[in-house]
Scaffold this motif. Structure first.
Motif, PDB file in Angstrom:
ATOM      1  N   VAL A   1     -35.217  66.537 -74.185  1.00  0.00           N
ATOM      2  CA  VAL A   1     -36.476  66.811 -73.475  1.00  0.00           C
ATOM      3  C   VAL A   1     -37.676  66.734 -74.403  1.00  0.00           C
ATOM      4  O   VAL A   1     -38.798  66.976 -73.981  1.00  0.00           O
ATOM      5  CB  VAL A   1     -36.442  68.212 -72.812  1.00  0.00           C
ATOM      6  CG1 VAL A   1     -35.465  68.238 -71.675  1.00  0.00           C
ATOM      7  CG2 VAL A   1     -36.118  69.285 -73.845  1.00  0.00           C
ATOM      8  N   THR A   2     -37.453  66.395 -75.644  1.00  0.00           N
ATOM      9  CA  THR A   2     -38.605  66.225 -76.530  1.00  0.00           C
ATOM     10  C   THR A   2     -38.920  64.756 -76.778  1.00  0.00           C
ATOM     11  O   THR A   2     -39.953  64.434 -77.328  1.00  0.00           O
ATOM     12  CB  THR A   2     -38.354  66.887 -77.896  1.00  0.00           C
ATOM     13  OG1 THR A   2     -37.285  66.204 -78.547  1.00  0.00           O
ATOM     14  CG2 THR A   2     -37.999  68.350 -77.738  1.00  0.00           C
ATOM     15  N   SER A   3     -38.001  63.879 -76.396  1.00  0.00           N
ATOM     16  CA  SER A   3     -38.258  62.465 -76.664  1.00  0.00           C
ATOM     17  C   SER A   3     -39.300  61.946 -75.687  1.00  0.00           C
ATOM     18  O   SER A   3     -39.583  62.548 -74.654  1.00  0.00           O
ATOM     19  CB  SER A   3     -36.961  61.657 -76.543  1.00  0.00           C
ATOM     20  OG  SER A   3     -36.499  61.683 -75.209  1.00  0.00           O
ATOM     21  N   ASN A   4     -39.863  60.825 -76.016  1.00  0.00           N
ATOM     22  CA  ASN A   4     -40.958  60.260 -75.241  1.00  0.00           C
ATOM     23  C   ASN A   4     -40.616  58.844 -74.811  1.00  0.00           C
ATOM     24  O   ASN A   4     -40.742  57.916 -75.595  1.00  0.00           O
ATOM     25  CB  ASN A   4     -42.226  60.243 -76.129  1.00  0.00           C
ATOM     26  CG  ASN A   4     -43.463  59.987 -75.325  1.00  0.00           C
ATOM     27  OD1 ASN A   4     -43.417  59.848 -74.121  1.00  0.00           O
ATOM     28  ND2 ASN A   4     -44.605  59.907 -76.013  1.00  0.00           N
TER      29      ASN A   4
ATOM     30  N   VAL B   1     -38.184  61.162 -71.803  1.00  0.00           N
ATOM     31  CA  VAL B   1     -36.920  61.905 -71.894  1.00  0.00           C
ATOM     32  C   VAL B   1     -35.751  60.932 -71.857  1.00  0.00           C
ATOM     33  O   VAL B   1     -35.710  60.018 -71.034  1.00  0.00           O
ATOM     34  CB  VAL B   1     -36.805  62.917 -70.734  1.00  0.00           C
ATOM     35  CG1 VAL B   1     -35.432  63.570 -70.726  1.00  0.00           C
ATOM     36  CG2 VAL B   1     -37.896  63.961 -70.850  1.00  0.00           C
TER      37      VAL B   1
ATOM     38  N   ARG C   1     -40.827  67.075 -70.275  1.00  0.00           N
ATOM     39  CA  ARG C   1     -40.778  67.129 -71.739  1.00  0.00           C
ATOM     40  C   ARG C   1     -41.316  68.459 -72.252  1.00  0.00           C
ATOM     41  O   ARG C   1     -42.208  69.066 -71.654  1.00  0.00           O
ATOM     42  CB  ARG C   1     -41.587  65.983 -72.334  1.00  0.00           C
ATOM     43  CG  ARG C   1     -40.986  64.605 -72.039  1.00  0.00           C
ATOM     44  CD  ARG C   1     -41.698  63.562 -72.868  1.00  0.00           C
ATOM     45  NE  ARG C   1     -41.614  63.905 -74.275  1.00  0.00           N
ATOM     46  CZ  ARG C   1     -42.633  63.777 -75.123  1.00  0.00           C
ATOM     47  NH1 ARG C   1     -43.791  63.338 -74.707  1.00  0.00           N
ATOM     48  NH2 ARG C   1     -42.466  64.096 -76.394  1.00  0.00           N
ATOM     49  N   LEU C   2     -40.774  68.894 -73.369  1.00  0.00           N
ATOM     50  CA  LEU C   2     -41.257  70.097 -74.038  1.00  0.00           C
ATOM     51  C   LEU C   2     -41.883  69.687 -75.360  1.00  0.00           C
ATOM     52  O   LEU C   2     -41.589  68.620 -75.905  1.00  0.00           O
ATOM     53  CB  LEU C   2     -40.105  71.072 -74.276  1.00  0.00           C
ATOM     54  CG  LEU C   2     -39.417  71.582 -73.005  1.00  0.00           C
ATOM     55  CD1 LEU C   2     -38.196  72.413 -73.365  1.00  0.00           C
ATOM     56  CD2 LEU C   2     -40.379  72.402 -72.168  1.00  0.00           C
TER      57      LEU C   2
ATOM     58  N   LYS D   1     -41.907  66.003 -86.159  1.00  0.00           N
ATOM     59  CA  LYS D   1     -42.612  64.961 -85.418  1.00  0.00           C
ATOM     60  C   LYS D   1     -44.089  65.330 -85.277  1.00  0.00           C
ATOM     61  O   LYS D   1     -44.492  66.489 -85.496  1.00  0.00           O
ATOM     62  CB  LYS D   1     -42.003  64.789 -84.024  1.00  0.00           C
ATOM     63  CG  LYS D   1     -42.260  65.967 -83.104  1.00  0.00           C
ATOM     64  CD  LYS D   1     -41.844  65.674 -81.684  1.00  0.00           C
ATOM     65  CE  LYS D   1     -42.213  66.812 -80.747  1.00  0.00           C
ATOM     66  NZ  LYS D   1     -41.898  66.530 -79.351  1.00  0.00           N
TER      67      LYS D   1
END
Lengths: 636, 342
Positions: free
Chosen positions: A216-219, A221, B70-71, B95
């Motif tokens: 859930v942090t990737s861009n 998801v 997204r978090l 990041k």
């Protein structure tokens, strides 16, 4: 190392050892499946009252790995998760697992093996992922007794890893394989020779734990795959006992070598980090019947736990070795079967060597008195008292009173009030610059009431409880922003639990439910928003159910688990959603002469539920496991 | 509210060092404050809180709500405003999240590998990004067009604050690889990657601000030795102008150009003039996790109370005489407050 391990296993597997017939009579008996694995126990015990479960002021849960673990190679923690209403908090398969009961944390629960507590002196808790369930005959969860019986850390109760007696020779070989690179080999040899019992079991487990998760942090998801704490575990457990009509010697040892990855969570992974645990435990006990009224015992225990953590990204290595040697003497006085007294004294010497700090060696002396009195009205009374004296931070006094009132042949009421304690850990006391040498033990008062019913094929119990923890140790930031531990935590927990079991024909249904309201009683600092909120990772509701059938030599098990919302911040602003999982297992067994061959298959998390027990440490989705087991019983 | 200023301790000076960006708007009445909530280490609950000081409208989890599902990640360390983009440095997630400064929607992600531990960022006049790293001896060069790490420069210690001034990068050397306290500010030529000199500081330099003439660095000191303080650096001549020992540790630094006042976290909130840094006045003796200053007719110090890092924090607003004027509930472990014009 592995080669040596295999050699030992092969040696004990040697079927050329002469077959013998045992004259030994087991003191406990209960139904066991045909391929149940049991370790010997000694006949004489000064450490417990010889009472049936119905006569005690408790309702314990007994988990028998042999009845379920044939599905897969589980840890003791996973067995508890799948078979009880205890709240297991794991960082994924292969990683740290702790158990929480009635709102108490992992360090507020005592885990016992024989006369030895498994709680780690530096951190106070027990990592149950280090103990393969398959090596344990019976795992007993007792929330009704506490420190006056089991000593430090038993605030919320105790988990006993038990080994049961056996009377016939048995050799077992078991192979398992499953999803995500799970493989396991287990061997066990049980040999009675006259009054001598030899039981050696070993297990080799390898788990890659490479499964997918949603990043859930990737861009944007993405679904990714990673190794979630790969693990290599070798464990060897042995018991040698020699018993006569009035005395017994018993020697136990347990060696465990575990190498595992510590990849961190999916938000901030650290794939290079590793942790190696090397554990050696041993004990010898001598028990003797002095006369008709007095039984005595003397036991020597020793342990060494080496923990080595290395993070190559920061070149950080943390190495610790905790040691313990203990001597315990106990006696049981049987005035009449309805009036008994137990007393014991022990001295333990422990020392820690760690790369983080230096700590003084610890002397720990214990005096304990436990009584049992049964009145003419069928009321069982269990008073207990214990004093623990630690050389470095003082004393702790524990006491309890339990009552058990039989109502009918099949029903009873029971209640317990306990004053329990958990000592500050070595880390709490001595962490450089931050440890607090003024800490005192955590104290908990527990009160429970229960009703148990058992008749024919039905068993059940319901309990209500209320607990209060004071002087709870918590690390909080001080004025300089540095975290330090202090006795500042006050928590109250109330709740209820229900356990039911019903057998009919070839079927058995079992289920459990627990309700928990566990909250901070007071503000720990100005503006503390946690007061009145549910504790972290403590679900209000948890439910499990199991349906079992056994038709001829075919067994089927269906398990269902539900865990309610668990908060991940103290203000209860973030949480993990409720989750539910279903497991199915099937086993077929074939008997050929003195051999028994079984094959089993299981599907875990058949609904492919996406869940985690700790936030951002994903649990695996649907997985498949297969096992075959060959058992030889030459005397059958 | 006539004049609004907000100065993020590090980011403001980085911003002021970059000619194309500025937060020193005196006429804005339609801006908002963004509170960077670090989150609890290892818990992945870093967040942004937006706050309109005019309307007192408060919105939590601004990044997550605009970029769902997204978090943001784990440990939001700092932020830098540049060309209408807000660079969010997420330390433990290794990041930098590049977001649209107006909408806070994510545009790209710059990922770091290995042991890199990104802390603070500076952007040079030719558009190169440089990022400090606490647990490696390097700073990392970032190509902002491709959102990728392209090079690294050895500076000999783990680094904290970074500032681009007079065509040079000034890098705070904070931590040695053996976790002992480092010292010195490395002067780096960003064109060649050469470390031209290391300016002597007190132990543990952390954050840096530029007051229009000098660079100021707060030095944490060695743990337990109470030997922190300030270092003033002349960026033109690349030399230390003066050391200001505090006989205490320091943990935060911010600056108000309107009043030429430095605010330092050291046993509470201390204020001092840049012209006489030895004369310190205690605004509050209460301990805070971080401070920022925002000028609205007078300096308002935003002091962050992270509590125990396991629950939402509080930001208190102090006048420079120590009077608390307001407070807001924000996310977990509030670190810095920055101002964005609409």
């Amino acid at each position: 190392m592995k080669i040596i391990f295999f050699i030992i296993l092969i040696w004990v597997w040697n079927s050329c050892i002469p077959e013998t017939v045992s004259a030994h009579n087991p003191i406990n008996s209960y139904h066991q499946p045909a391929d149940t694995l049991q370790l010997p126990d000694i006949v004489i015990s000064a450490n417990r009252f010889e009472l049936s479960d119905k006569e005690r002021s408790s309702a314990v849960q007994r988990l028998r790995p042999s009845e379920t673990v044939w599905r897969t190679a589980l840890s003791a923690g996973s067995l508890i998760e799948k078979s009880s209403i205890a709240n297991v908090r794991g960082y994924g398969p292969g990683a740290l697992q702790t158990v929480s009961i009635q709102g108490f944390s992992g360090s507020q629960l005592n885990v016992h093996w024989g006369d030895m507590s498994l709680n780690h002196a530096m951190v106070g808790l027990v990592d149950l992922s280090l103990y393969p369930a398959i090596l344990i005959d019976e795992l007993v969860i007792n929330t009704n007794q506490g420190s006056s019986e089991y000593g430090a850390h038993a605030l919320g109760g105790v988990i006993l890893l038990e080994q049961n007696p056996f009377s016939e020779e048995r050799q077992t070989l078991r192979l398992e394989a499953g999803s995500y690179g799970s493989q396991s080999v287990q061997m066990r040899y049980q040999l009675p020779v006259g009054n001598l019992r030899v039981d050696v079991a070993g297990v080799l487990q390898q788990q890659d734990n490479d499964y997918t998760y949603d990043d859930v942090t990737s861009n944007p998801v993405e679904t990714r795959r990673r190794r979630n704490a790969d693990k290599s575990l070798n464990s060897l457990l042995g018991t040698i006992s020699y018993a006569t009509s009035n005395s017994a010697h018993e020697t136990r040892f347990w060696l465990t070598d575990v190498k595992s990855g510590v990849p961190g969570n999916i938000i901030a992974p650290n794939y290079g980090s590793r942790q190696n645990d090397g554990i050696l435990r041993g004990m010898h006990k001598y028990s003797r019947v002095i006369n008709n009224q007095w039984h005595g015992s003397l036991s020597l225990t020793a342990s060494r736990h080496q923990l080595d953590f290395f993070d190559p990204s920061t070149n950080l290595e943390s190495l610790s070795k905790s040691h313990h040697v203990g001597l315990r003497t106990g006696a049981r006085y049987l005035h009449t079967p309805n009036a008994q007294l137990r007393m014991s004294a022990s001295h333990n010497y422990g020392w820690i060597r760690t790369s983080e700090y230096e700590a003084p060696d610890r002397h720990h002396t214990v005096f304990q008195l436990n009584g049992y009195l049964k009145t003419s009205l069928d009321l069982g009374i269990f008073p207990s008292m214990r004093i623990d004296r630690y050389s470095d931070f003082g004393s702790a006094v524990s006491a309890s009173l339990g009552l058990n009132q039989s109502l009918t042949e099949s029903s009873r009421l029971f209640t317990n009030i306990n004053r329990n304690f958990a000592p500050p850990t070595f880390n709490d006391l001595y962490w450089p610059g931050l440890g607090n040498s003024d800490l005192v033990p955590e104290v908990a008062f527990k009160l429970d009431f229960g009703f148990a019913y058992s008749k024919d094929s039905f068993e059940g119990d319901v309990q209500i409880f209320t607990n209060s923890i004071d002087n709870g140790i918590q690390w909080l930031p001080g004025n300089n922003g540095q975290f330090r531990p202090s006795n500042i935590r006050s928590v109250s927990s109330t709740g209820a639990s229900l356990n039911l079991q019903y057998r009919f024909s070839v079927f058995q249904l079992a289920g459990g439910y627990t309700y928990l309201n566990s909250r901070y009683k007071s503000e720990r600092f100005p503006g503390d928003q946690a007061k009145g909120n549910q504790l972290l990772y403590q679900p209000k509701h948890r439910f499990n159910a199991r349906a079992t059938s056994r038709i001829n030599n075919t067994s089927f098990i269906a398990d269902f688990f539900f865990t309610d919302r668990r908060y991940t911040t103290e203000d209860n602003g973030l949480w993990l959603d409720p989750h539910q999982t279903v497991d199915l297992s099937l086993q077929q067994q074939i008997e050929i002469g003195t051999y028994s061959l079984s094959a089993s298959a299981s599907i875990e998390n058949i609904l492919d539920e996406n869940y985690s027990q700790i936030r951002f440490y994903p649990m695996p989705g649907r997985s498949f496991h297969f096992a075959i087991q060959l058992t030889r019983r030459p005397n059958r | 509210m006539n004049k609004l200023y907000l100065y993020l301790t590090t980011c403001l000076l980085l911003i002021s060092a970059c000619s194309e960006s500025s937060t020193n708007s005196n006429d804005s009445e339609s801006g908002q404050l963004i509170i960077l909530n670090e989150g609890a280490f290892g818990q992945g609950n870093a967040s942004l809180t937006t706050y309109d000081p005019t309307t007192r409208e408060l919105r939590q989890n601004a990044f997550a709500s605009r970029n769902s599902p997204r978090l943001l990640g784990d440990v939001l360390q700092s932020a830098l405003l540049h060309d209408d983009e807000l660079y969010l440095v997420v330390n433990n997630s290794k990041k930098i999240e590049v977001t649209d400064a107006k909408t806070l929607t994510s545009k790209s992600t710059i990922n770091f590998q290995g042991a890199a531990s990104p802390r603070y960022m500076a952007i040079t006049s030719d558009g190169k990004g440089f990022v400090t790293s606490l647990f490696t001896e390097y700073i990392y060069e970032v190509d902002l067009t491709t959102a990728s790490v392209t090079d690294s420069i050895m500076i000999g210690a783990g680094s904290e604050g970074i500032l681009y001034q007079n065509d040079r990068l000034f890098v705070a050397r904070n931590l040695n690889l053996d976790f002992s306290t480092a010292s010195g500010v490395a002067v780096v030529n960003p064109s060649t990657g050469a470390v031209e000199s290391v300016l002597e500081t007190l132990p543990g330099p952390q954050r840096m601000i530029f007051d229009g003439t000098s660079i100021w660095v707060n030095n944490a000191g060695v743990w337990g030795e109470n030997n922190g303080g300030l270092t003033q650096i002349d960026p033109v001549n690349k030399r230390v102008a003066q050391q200001v020992p505090f006989d205490a540790s320091t943990s935060g630094l911010t600056f108000s150009p309107e009043t030429s006042t430095l605010y330092v976290l050291s046993g509470g909130i201390q204020r001092m003039s840049t012209s006489s840094p030895d004369q310190r006045t205690t605004i509050s003796d209460r301990s805070f996790y971080a401070i920022s200053v925002y000028h609205d007719d007078e300096d308002i110090v935003y002091a962050s109370d992270a509590k125990n890092f396991a629950q939402n924090g509080t930001v208190y607003m102090y006048k420079n005489d120590g009077v608390v004027t307001d407070s807001i509930q924000v996310g977990i472990a509030p670190r810095d407050v920055i101002y964005l014009k609409n």
